[in-house]
Scaffold this motif. Sequence first.
Motif: not given
Length: 225
Positions: A33-34, A181-182
């Motif tokens: 996701p990053w 989380g993300t």
Amino acid sequence: MLASVGVASDLAAAPADRARVLPVHPELANLFPWGGLRRGSTVAVRGSTSLLFALLAEATSNGSWAAVVGLPNLGVLAAAEYGVAVDRLALIPHPGPHPAPVLAALLDGIDLVATATELPDSQARRLSARARHRSAVLLPLTPWPAPDLELTADPTPWTGLADGHGHLRQRLAHIHTRGRGTATRPTRTSLLLPAPDGSLHPATPSLHPHAEPREPLLRVAASNT
């Protein structure tokens, strides 16, 4: 051992303004996701040492240091074929009876720390917390409590052998993720891991796990070496 690790940590110390996300191969970026390996995260790797090499390649090639702990049979040549800068790869094959302090020391100064050592959950959680505090990336290859992201490679059979003859040429791997989380949203991709040149490549749409390569193969008896 710990004194040696301390020296390595001092040499590998990075400036405070270093990038928050370490790069990965473009074909792997969509799994995160990053967009890459976020500093301070714990990213579990399942099912493939080749996947670990692929994750280390871009970051080490761009100046980051990596350490691999508890893999005495790791193939340095294979790592180099995936693009890992082996001159920035520290190997600790046998961390001793108390691996947690060794891992903690490495996390203090090395960007990426992979470990195949099994630890109690309490120690594993403390190491994940240390990675967050030190802005390192922890890459466990063993069961680990609550990683930020978990990558699992489901490999298929090798192509290239027919009736015991030929060469192992390539292997298709289906990689999928789960996280928190993300990283809650699962993602997946399929890659040649490895491709015929020993590195990572996108899978061709027509590739079938049992398909023979299009070009002719040198017909030699398969050996055990």
